[in-house]
Design an enzyme around this catalytic site. Sequence first.
Site, PDB file in Angstrom:
ATOM      1  N   HIS A  86       0.835  -1.158  -0.091  1.00 33.97           N
ATOM      2  CA  HIS A  86      -0.105   0.050   0.131  1.00 33.97           C
ATOM      3  C   HIS A  86       0.880   1.326   0.059  1.00 33.97           C
ATOM      4  O   HIS A  86       1.799   1.391   0.884  1.00 33.97           O
ATOM      5  CB  HIS A  86      -0.981   0.045   1.310  1.00 33.97           C
ATOM      6  CG  HIS A  86      -1.811   1.207   1.375  1.00 33.97           C
ATOM      7  ND1 HIS A  86      -2.892   1.331   0.552  1.00 33.97           N
ATOM      8  CD2 HIS A  86      -1.463   2.620   1.884  1.00 33.97           C
ATOM      9  CE1 HIS A  86      -3.445   2.599   0.721  1.00 33.97           C
ATOM     10  NE2 HIS A  86      -2.545   3.260   1.358  1.00 33.97           N
ATOM     11  N   ASP A 165     -15.134   2.543   6.975  1.00 36.45           N
ATOM     12  CA  ASP A 165     -14.075   3.283   6.532  1.00 36.45           C
ATOM     13  C   ASP A 165     -14.589   4.308   5.261  1.00 36.45           C
ATOM     14  O   ASP A 165     -14.294   5.522   5.265  1.00 36.45           O
ATOM     15  CB  ASP A 165     -12.941   2.552   6.239  1.00 36.45           C
ATOM     16  CG  ASP A 165     -11.948   3.426   5.508  1.00 36.45           C
ATOM     17  OD1 ASP A 165     -11.137   4.325   6.196  1.00 36.45           O
ATOM     18  OD2 ASP A 165     -11.604   3.384   4.461  1.00 36.45           O
ATOM     19  N   ARG A 172     -14.158  12.911   6.442  1.00 35.02           N
ATOM     20  CA  ARG A 172     -12.695  13.478   6.819  1.00 35.02           C
ATOM     21  C   ARG A 172     -12.418  14.370   5.542  1.00 35.02           C
ATOM     22  O   ARG A 172     -11.699  15.308   5.718  1.00 35.02           O
ATOM     23  CB  ARG A 172     -11.642  12.371   7.080  1.00 35.02           C
ATOM     24  CG  ARG A 172     -11.762  11.658   8.252  1.00 35.02           C
ATOM     25  CD  ARG A 172     -10.855  10.493   8.412  1.00 35.02           C
ATOM     26  NE  ARG A 172      -9.545  10.738   7.958  1.00 35.02           N
ATOM     27  CZ  ARG A 172      -8.846   9.768   7.124  1.00 35.02           C
ATOM     28  NH1 ARG A 172      -9.398   8.581   6.591  1.00 35.02           N
ATOM     29  NH2 ARG A 172      -7.658  10.335   6.692  1.00 35.02           N
ATOM     30  N   SER A 187      -7.562   3.973   8.768  1.00 33.31           N
ATOM     31  CA  SER A 187      -8.282   3.770   7.362  1.00 33.31           C
ATOM     32  C   SER A 187      -7.804   2.833   6.371  1.00 33.31           C
ATOM     33  O   SER A 187      -8.154   2.010   6.077  1.00 33.31           O
ATOM     34  CB  SER A 187      -8.260   5.296   6.700  1.00 33.31           C
ATOM     35  OG  SER A 187      -8.887   5.090   5.380  1.00 33.31           O
ATOM     36  N   LYS A 191      -8.779  -1.626   5.839  1.00 35.54           N
ATOM     37  CA  LYS A 191      -9.032  -2.138   4.656  1.00 35.54           C
ATOM     38  C   LYS A 191      -7.780  -3.371   4.213  1.00 35.54           C
ATOM     39  O   LYS A 191      -8.082  -4.461   3.613  1.00 35.54           O
ATOM     40  CB  LYS A 191      -8.930  -1.066   3.412  1.00 35.54           C
ATOM     41  CG  LYS A 191      -9.857  -0.315   3.625  1.00 35.54           C
ATOM     42  CD  LYS A 191     -10.078   0.626   2.416  1.00 35.54           C
ATOM     43  CE  LYS A 191      -8.900   1.780   2.368  1.00 35.54           C
ATOM     44  NZ  LYS A 191      -9.144   3.220   2.357  1.00 35.54           N
TER      45      LYS A 191
END
Length: 430
Positions: A86, A165, A172, A187, A191
Amino acid sequence: MSEAHDAVDVIRTKRDGGRLSASQIDWVVDAYTRGAVADEQMSALAMAVLLRGMDREEVARWTAAMIASGRRLDFSGLGRPTADKHSTGGVGDKVTLPLAPLVAACGVAVPQLSGRGLGHTGGTLDKLESVPGWRATLTHEEVLTQLRDVGAVVCAASDDLAPADRKLYALRDVTGTVEAIPLIASSIMSKKIAEGTGALVLDVKVGSGAFMKSVDDARELARTMVALGEDAGVRTVALLTAMDRPLGRTAGNALEVRESVEVLAGGGPADVVELTVTLAREMLAAAGVDGVDPVDRLRDGSAMDAWRRMLAAQGGDPDAPLPTARETHQVLAPADGVLTALDAYAVGVAAWRLGAGRARKEDPVQAGAGVEWHAVPGEAVRGGQPLLTLHTDEPARFDRALEALQGAYLVAPEGARPDLLPLVVERVAP
């Protein structure tokens, strides 16, 4: 079902610098997901978290509550290890595109559930959607089949994966609370943990083009996420990588796909190749696979084969020409010398204004729009030669893009050296 609390009490606890209890966290995340806590109440709580912070136990519990709001995938029956990467998002960061098939070619399955771009950072799905026929939405069964057959899948996360999320992320974005490290970390990790990967490598960007502008903030985010992964039983490591200049030589959807294919063909920009190979080695190590060098898989064509199979499995035509923008505009180098700076944020904003990104989730993007730079910091340039090429279908967009690029690059006399972060700044492990 968690015990009931009062939303205002939860907000006050965090506003006054207190710790949220496990049952307060479980209740407020669940109640917000169900609509029993209003957006304005969750906005107030998010701002309190931004200003007051959370400790490790609070963040871990918040992340667990977000995972519990939906389903958790399980790839344990695949018969091979799984690893994912990620990135916290940057400009020109197309690394997922060559990385997923490269790691698959090394024997590790890569379930890469990705997102769309918002603001100046490009989204992986937007890039791949510039490939004719390619589709982002797959069923869980299709994901499993593709992981078995191809070894890599890049697709949209389904709506039942950490739905809390999805709701909080949108909130946000419009309440000035995106930068809260506990909320960024939970967040991302909710995931990724729900996705069911066995190992995770985090690419935490740092610099002007990243959410984290300073190395200290990036390190804090990386440590928080590594701890969350390890606490949840996912082998997790993070690299802090440079985003004080854009990555590669292009920012934009089809432009970045083209550059990714060059990397898979054994060429491409040196920084993209280095980061792709470095992350691939980290993913293989985290998945417990040794004795395979990703560089060999780029050289022998097997990474390219995996890329072509990955695209075709999702309806894409790997041989179809990529879209190109109808109009281009060149920015010329002002003088002979050395390019010593190219600001990543400015390039990202310019690409966004040309049509490569979106201001709101529902906005369309242009496949061919973006920015190409013909030199990277440290390289010599000649006055009057092209320094940047802007691409768009709508020439009316050029003026605003050029505004974004004012002061974004610096050409210094020959012999000058750029003051840049190293590509890989540091490694954060448990």
